[in-house]
Design a protein around this motif. Structure first.
Motif, PDB file in Angstrom:
ATOM      1  N   THR A 145     -57.745   6.384  -4.508  1.00 15.34           N
ATOM      2  CA  THR A 145     -58.285   6.886  -5.768  1.00 15.34           C
ATOM      3  C   THR A 145     -58.360   8.415  -5.729  1.00 15.34           C
ATOM      4  OG1 THR A 145     -59.581   4.887  -6.110  1.00 15.34           O
ATOM      5  CG2 THR A 145     -60.291   6.864  -7.309  1.00 15.34           C
ATOM      6  N   PHE A 146     -57.824   9.038  -6.772  1.00 16.39           N
ATOM      7  CA  PHE A 146     -57.897  10.493  -6.920  1.00 16.39           C
ATOM      8  C   PHE A 146     -58.877  10.826  -8.030  1.00 16.39           C
ATOM      9  CE2 PHE A 146     -53.672   9.239  -5.580  1.00 16.39           C
ATOM     10  CZ  PHE A 146     -53.553   9.956  -4.404  1.00 16.39           C
ATOM     11  N   ASN A 147     -59.609  11.918  -7.841  1.00 11.86           N
ATOM     12  CA  ASN A 147     -60.548  12.381  -8.847  1.00 11.86           C
ATOM     13  C   ASN A 147     -60.407  13.881  -9.030  1.00 11.86           C
ATOM     14  OD1 ASN A 147     -62.157   9.969  -9.503  1.00 11.86           O
ATOM     15  ND2 ASN A 147     -62.722  10.032  -7.339  1.00 11.86           N
ATOM     16  N   LYS A 159     -49.084  22.830 -11.894  1.00  9.09           N
ATOM     17  CA  LYS A 159     -49.082  21.983 -10.708  1.00  9.09           C
ATOM     18  C   LYS A 159     -50.041  22.565  -9.674  1.00  9.09           C
ATOM     19  CE  LYS A 159     -45.448  19.548  -8.348  1.00  9.09           C
ATOM     20  NZ  LYS A 159     -44.017  19.631  -8.069  1.00  9.09           N
ATOM     21  N   ILE A 160     -51.007  21.773  -9.246  1.00 12.18           N
ATOM     22  CA  ILE A 160     -52.019  22.279  -8.308  1.00 12.18           C
ATOM     23  C   ILE A 160     -52.227  21.286  -7.168  1.00 12.18           C
ATOM     24  CG2 ILE A 160     -53.217  23.490 -10.191  1.00 12.18           C
ATOM     25  CD1 ILE A 160     -55.451  21.355  -9.973  1.00 12.18           C
ATOM     26  N   GLN A 161     -52.804  21.784  -6.093  1.00  8.31           N
ATOM     27  CA  GLN A 161     -53.280  20.888  -5.055  1.00  8.31           C
ATOM     28  C   GLN A 161     -54.633  20.322  -5.479  1.00  8.31           C
ATOM     29  OE1 GLN A 161     -51.558  23.997  -4.403  1.00  8.31           O
ATOM     30  NE2 GLN A 161     -52.080  24.301  -2.266  1.00  8.31           N
ATOM     31  N   ASP A 162     -55.025  19.246  -4.845  1.00  8.39           N
ATOM     32  CA  ASP A 162     -56.314  18.617  -5.108  1.00  8.39           C
ATOM     33  C   ASP A 162     -57.429  19.547  -4.612  1.00  8.39           C
ATOM     34  OD1 ASP A 162     -58.583  17.045  -5.098  1.00  8.39           O
ATOM     35  OD2 ASP A 162     -57.567  15.262  -4.314  1.00  8.39           O
ATOM     36  N   PRO A 163     -58.263  20.094  -5.525  1.00 11.37           N
ATOM     37  CA  PRO A 163     -59.292  21.044  -5.087  1.00 11.37           C
ATOM     38  C   PRO A 163     -60.343  20.422  -4.168  1.00 11.37           C
ATOM     39  CG  PRO A 163     -59.019  21.096  -7.487  1.00 11.37           C
ATOM     40  CD  PRO A 163     -58.280  19.895  -6.987  1.00 11.37           C
ATOM     41  N   LEU A 164     -60.447  19.093  -4.149  1.00  9.07           N
ATOM     42  CA  LEU A 164     -61.456  18.443  -3.304  1.00  9.07           C
ATOM     43  C   LEU A 164     -60.893  17.995  -1.956  1.00  9.07           C
ATOM     44  CD1 LEU A 164     -63.310  16.338  -6.001  1.00  9.07           C
ATOM     45  CD2 LEU A 164     -64.040  18.491  -4.968  1.00  9.07           C
ATOM     46  N   ASN A 165     -59.625  18.252  -1.734  1.00 10.49           N
ATOM     47  CA  ASN A 165     -58.989  17.851  -0.467  1.00 10.49           C
ATOM     48  C   ASN A 165     -58.525  19.114   0.253  1.00 10.49           C
ATOM     49  OD1 ASN A 165     -57.455  16.814   1.605  1.00 10.49           O
ATOM     50  ND2 ASN A 165     -56.100  15.601   0.299  1.00 10.49           N
ATOM     51  N   ILE A 166     -59.189  19.450   1.354  1.00 11.55           N
ATOM     52  CA  ILE A 166     -58.790  20.690   2.035  1.00 11.55           C
ATOM     53  C   ILE A 166     -57.520  20.516   2.857  1.00 11.55           C
ATOM     54  CG2 ILE A 166     -61.102  21.670   2.214  1.00 11.55           C
ATOM     55  CD1 ILE A 166     -60.843  20.925   5.273  1.00 11.55           C
ATOM     56  N   TYR A 167     -57.042  19.291   3.015  1.00 11.22           N
ATOM     57  CA  TYR A 167     -55.895  19.061   3.887  1.00 11.22           C
ATOM     58  C   TYR A 167     -54.590  19.227   3.118  1.00 11.22           C
ATOM     59  CZ  TYR A 167     -59.690  17.534   6.728  1.00 11.22           C
ATOM     60  OH  TYR A 167     -60.872  17.511   7.403  1.00 11.22           O
ATOM     61  N   ARG A 226     -68.955  21.059  -6.158  1.00  5.94           N
ATOM     62  CA  ARG A 226     -68.847  19.735  -5.565  1.00  5.94           C
ATOM     63  C   ARG A 226     -70.187  19.009  -5.633  1.00  5.94           C
ATOM     64  NH1 ARG A 226     -65.796  19.332   0.023  1.00  5.94           N
ATOM     65  NH2 ARG A 226     -64.590  20.792  -1.193  1.00  5.94           N
ATOM     66  N   GLU A 227     -71.235  19.743  -5.324  1.00  7.59           N
ATOM     67  CA  GLU A 227     -72.559  19.112  -5.350  1.00  7.59           C
ATOM     68  C   GLU A 227     -72.946  18.668  -6.751  1.00  7.59           C
ATOM     69  OE1 GLU A 227     -74.928  22.061  -3.479  1.00  7.59           O
ATOM     70  OE2 GLU A 227     -74.391  21.397  -1.461  1.00  7.59           O
ATOM     71  N   LYS A 228     -72.578  19.476  -7.725  1.00  7.87           N
ATOM     72  CA  LYS A 228     -72.931  19.178  -9.101  1.00  7.87           C
ATOM     73  C   LYS A 228     -72.225  17.897  -9.572  1.00  7.87           C
ATOM     74  CE  LYS A 228     -71.362  21.954 -12.224  1.00  7.87           C
ATOM     75  NZ  LYS A 228     -71.012  23.369 -12.504  1.00  7.87           N
ATOM     76  N   VAL A 229     -70.944  17.826  -9.266  1.00  6.54           N
ATOM     77  CA  VAL A 229     -70.158  16.737  -9.816  1.00  6.54           C
ATOM     78  C   VAL A 229     -70.212  15.489  -8.930  1.00  6.54           C
ATOM     79  CG1 VAL A 229     -67.861  16.068 -10.596  1.00  6.54           C
ATOM     80  CG2 VAL A 229     -68.673  18.414 -10.951  1.00  6.54           C
ATOM     81  N   LYS A 230     -70.451  15.691  -7.642  1.00  2.92           N
ATOM     82  CA  LYS A 230     -70.581  14.564  -6.712  1.00  2.92           C
ATOM     83  C   LYS A 230     -69.379  13.635  -6.727  1.00  2.92           C
ATOM     84  CE  LYS A 230     -74.886  14.992  -5.026  1.00  2.92           C
ATOM     85  NZ  LYS A 230     -75.025  15.467  -3.655  1.00  2.92           N
ATOM     86  N   ILE A 231     -68.224  14.193  -6.630  1.00  3.18           N
ATOM     87  CA  ILE A 231     -67.046  13.343  -6.549  1.00  3.18           C
ATOM     88  C   ILE A 231     -66.271  13.677  -5.280  1.00  3.18           C
ATOM     89  CG2 ILE A 231     -66.795  12.905  -9.020  1.00  3.18           C
ATOM     90  CD1 ILE A 231     -64.663  15.103  -9.065  1.00  3.18           C
ATOM     91  N   THR A 232     -65.471  12.747  -4.869  1.00  2.85           N
ATOM     92  CA  THR A 232     -64.643  12.899  -3.684  1.00  2.85           C
ATOM     93  C   THR A 232     -63.210  12.554  -4.058  1.00  2.85           C
ATOM     94  OG1 THR A 232     -66.510  12.226  -2.312  1.00  2.85           O
ATOM     95  CG2 THR A 232     -64.351  12.119  -1.291  1.00  2.85           C
ATOM     96  N   SER A 233     -62.279  13.213  -3.423  1.00  3.43           N
ATOM     97  CA  SER A 233     -60.867  12.902  -3.649  1.00  3.43           C
ATOM     98  C   SER A 233     -60.071  13.381  -2.450  1.00  3.43           C
ATOM     99  CB  SER A 233     -60.385  13.607  -4.921  1.00  3.43           C
ATOM    100  OG  SER A 233     -59.043  13.297  -5.184  1.00  3.43           O
ATOM    101  N   PRO A 234     -59.153  12.586  -1.929  1.00  2.00           N
ATOM    102  CA  PRO A 234     -58.876  11.193  -2.295  1.00  2.00           C
ATOM    103  C   PRO A 234     -59.822  10.242  -1.565  1.00  2.00           C
ATOM    104  CG  PRO A 234     -57.343  11.889  -0.589  1.00  2.00           C
ATOM    105  CD  PRO A 234     -58.226  13.073  -0.887  1.00  2.00           C
ATOM    106  N   LEU A 235     -59.955   9.059  -2.109  1.00  2.00           N
ATOM    107  CA  LEU A 235     -60.732   7.986  -1.479  1.00  2.00           C
ATOM    108  C   LEU A 235     -59.771   6.841  -1.142  1.00  2.00           C
ATOM    109  CD1 LEU A 235     -63.871   7.752  -3.768  1.00  2.00           C
ATOM    110  CD2 LEU A 235     -63.913   8.059  -1.281  1.00  2.00           C
ATOM    111  N   ILE A 236     -59.756   6.439   0.101  1.00  2.00           N
ATOM    112  CA  ILE A 236     -58.819   5.386   0.525  1.00  2.00           C
ATOM    113  C   ILE A 236     -59.622   4.150   0.870  1.00  2.00           C
ATOM    114  CG2 ILE A 236     -56.995   4.798   2.177  1.00  2.00           C
ATOM    115  CD1 ILE A 236     -56.638   7.844   2.633  1.00  2.00           C
ATOM    116  N   ASP A 237     -59.364   3.046   0.190  1.00  2.00           N
ATOM    117  CA  ASP A 237     -60.180   1.856   0.461  1.00  2.00           C
ATOM    118  C   ASP A 237     -59.540   0.982   1.549  1.00  2.00           C
ATOM    119  OD1 ASP A 237     -58.236   0.240  -0.651  1.00  2.00           O
ATOM    120  OD2 ASP A 237     -59.331  -0.142  -2.516  1.00  2.00           O
TER     121      ASP A 237
END
Lengths: 385, 385
Positions: free
Chosen positions: B46-48, B99-107, B29-40
């Motif tokens: 936005t999913f990443n 089919k996978i869950q979003d690895p950056l979303n623990i919920y 996560r630190e290397k790539v510095k992305i977040t998912s999901p982002l709700i504006d």
């Protein structure tokens, strides 16, 4: 409307088809006809992943230091482990650099900020971790007020079988998590509910209430369980060593003793914790030095910050002397041979030796792991009350 | 051992590093510095996904009938939705057919036999689904004996804020899940705990106890929560339409009325359920035709099997007449315009019209979805007690 069997069966099928299309995973599973994980009689575990396009797939589990490369057979990546020890294991797949849970295994739990798939092998130790046909206690998520912190917070409470029906009063174990955990950790990773149910049913452990609070005092509750919302969980750090947990612990005791049928005496209070929770346990039990007859330090950290001059820390030596003088029945220390805190633990035991403060020491194989903390809990509980 | 700040900070860092290597996800996560999901602010989401090797990545969520193709930018697959309505949404990624869950979303939460990532958008309706700074009730997982079925079973129980401290007696809502659910479904997918906490805090809903039993009578508990162990969950079918849930429901009422501070009278009992649980509600409330003043059918199925000659079904017409004669305060029917059970619901309302049995009908947009069942719960609760 009269009952028309054919029509009703039609409705019934419609129902099924509707679900099948809404949940595509079901279709895929039927098509590929694979299962994962599969645990055989020797506790060798086979993993399967349908990923025909992937170039490289690994399984990474906590039975092995290294990730293990899976082999592709007809589009299905597969690997069988050696026979594994009796325990609960976490694992992930790494598919072309993407770390995922096993899509065929619905059983998952969160550790720190990652969700893992899990399974339990057979054998003797893990009998304490599985759910068996025994009487089950109740697990509650409960909010309490902390006047010291000026907030409400969430705890997990285990009440033993028949607690609600009876009039008996019970002893209480306060069970604390580590730096990466929260009030859900002992229930999920620690299998505390199952361990209590099983050992109580066997008559090895006295029925007791187990209180699992949240040790990160700047949080009210586990991720996603407070008004903070569904925030991305980064590594949790700022709450360590502030003395807030230690200073506010009396709020938890008072809440429990006002709200549950418990025995309000030192002989009926125990406290134990792992890692950071071991540090909390050490400082809480010396700060409240006439409260606990039973103390358990599991792979305990020592003081984790030096920039706080709370009496919890600065008066630690004299508090420890008071705790010794006030007396207690058990001061139990568990540590793994390869734990990175091993030296800290050794220094702490020397300190206790120097002041002739009695303790019981248990050295296990392995390191700073839930495998050890579950083991320590199964060994610590039968010595209480 | 004396306090040595430098040494302690070193230990502290060791601690951090240890966790960081044990949890590789943090590093990534630190290397790539992305977040998912982002709700504006407009509730565009936005999913990443960092998957540099993947050839094709889709996001599949329940805001859209079709899966949506993501675009790759510097190894990160991304997609931004249109503005979404105020609600809770489930989604998955499909990475080269996996089919996978979003690895950056623990919920995450489980629906039937699949784990999904989830998020909640802003806006008015979802304010009832988020956790806010209000007094929180307690959620318990509790086992009870069912003499009719000759087994013990697990239920989820919500008790309102201050239940444990007071002496007041409360009314009870029995809230039933659908064919793919279990005693965890209303708590997770249904956000029942949050809805209750929030609407009680606003004064819109009377404090009440909500009992969420398991409607699959051949299971004691949700997957992984009984002595069946961690079995692969296939589509659940055999329990439907056996009349076991209806016949044994009196055990649940008696358990609740013996073990909680509740008002034991018709005016203080409500029952509601979705889909299969709507069928259960319909038959339970007619079988026990003088027990409930409030009945809620959410996208209700009708009888799901025709090969059972239990009086629960064969005497349904006369039971319904008795229920009408005995009287009640609310018989609430909610149905979505595109629900595949719409026609069933229409026929059932005609049946009620024919015998002049009063009911309240609410037709919503959409179909057989948790979005509707959460909505119905927020509309049904304020009418109770």
């Amino acid at each position: 409307m009269q009952y028309k069997p054919n029509r009703l069966i039609g409705i019934f099928l419609l129902f099924v088809l509707s679900y099948a299309t809404a949940q595509e995973n079901i279709g895929q599973r039927e098509k590929v006809k694979i299962t994962s994980p599969l645990i055989d009689q020797q506790d060798q575990v086979t993993f399967n992943l349908f990923a025909p396009e992937a170039k490289e797939v690994f399984v990474q589990g906590n039975w092995n230091d290294k990730k293990q490369e899976m082999k592709k057979v007809d589009g299905v990546w597969t690997l069988t482990t050696e026979a594994l020890q009796s325990d609960l294991y976490l694992y992930s797949f790494i598919v072309d650099q993407v770390k995922i849970q096993d899509p065929l295994n619905i059983y998952q739990m969160r550790d720190v900020n990652t969700n893992f798939s899990y399974f339990i092998t057979g054998g003797n130790q893990s009998k304490a971790y599985t759910i068996n046909d025994v009487a089950h206690g109740t697990v509650s998520k409960r909010w309490y007020a902390s006047p010291t912190l000026g907030t409400t917070r969430r705890m997990t409470v285990y009440t033993p079988p028949n607690y609600e029906e009876g009039k008996q009063k019970y002893p209480v174990l306060y069970l604390l998590h580590g730096m990466g955990g929260d009030e859900e950790a002992w229930e999920t990773l620690g299998r505390a509910t199952q361990i209590l149910d099983n050992l109580i049913a066997e008559g090895k452990v006295k029925p007791m209430i187990v209180v699992m609070p949240n040790g990160h005092t700047s949080n009210q509750a586990a991720p996603g369980e407070s008004a903070k919302g569904l925030y991305p969980v980064e590594f949790m750090l700022p709450d360590v060593g502030t003395s807030d947990m230690e200073r506010s612990f009396i709020d938890i005791i008072q809440f429990v003793e006002s709200n549950y049928r418990v025995k309000k005496e030192k002989a009926s209070r125990a406290i134990a914790g792992l890692s950071m929770g071991g540090s909390h346990t050490l400082f809480i039990s010396s700060y409240l030095n006439n409260y606990f007859d039973y103390v358990g330090l599991f792979s305990a950290a020592f003081r984790l910050r030096a920039n706080n001059e709370s009496p919890v820390y600065t008066e630690f030596e004299s508090n420890l002397e008071r705790q010794k003088k006030n007396g207690y029945k058990l001061y139990w220390i568990g540590m793994g041979k390869t734990d990175f805190l091993y030296k800290i633990g050794e220094d702490y035991r020397k300190k206790l030796d120097a002041i002739q403060m009695p303790y019981t020491y248990r050295e296990s194989e392995g390191g700073h792991t839930w495998s050890n903390w579950r083991l320590y809990l199964t060994e610590f509980l039968p010595q209480l009350f």
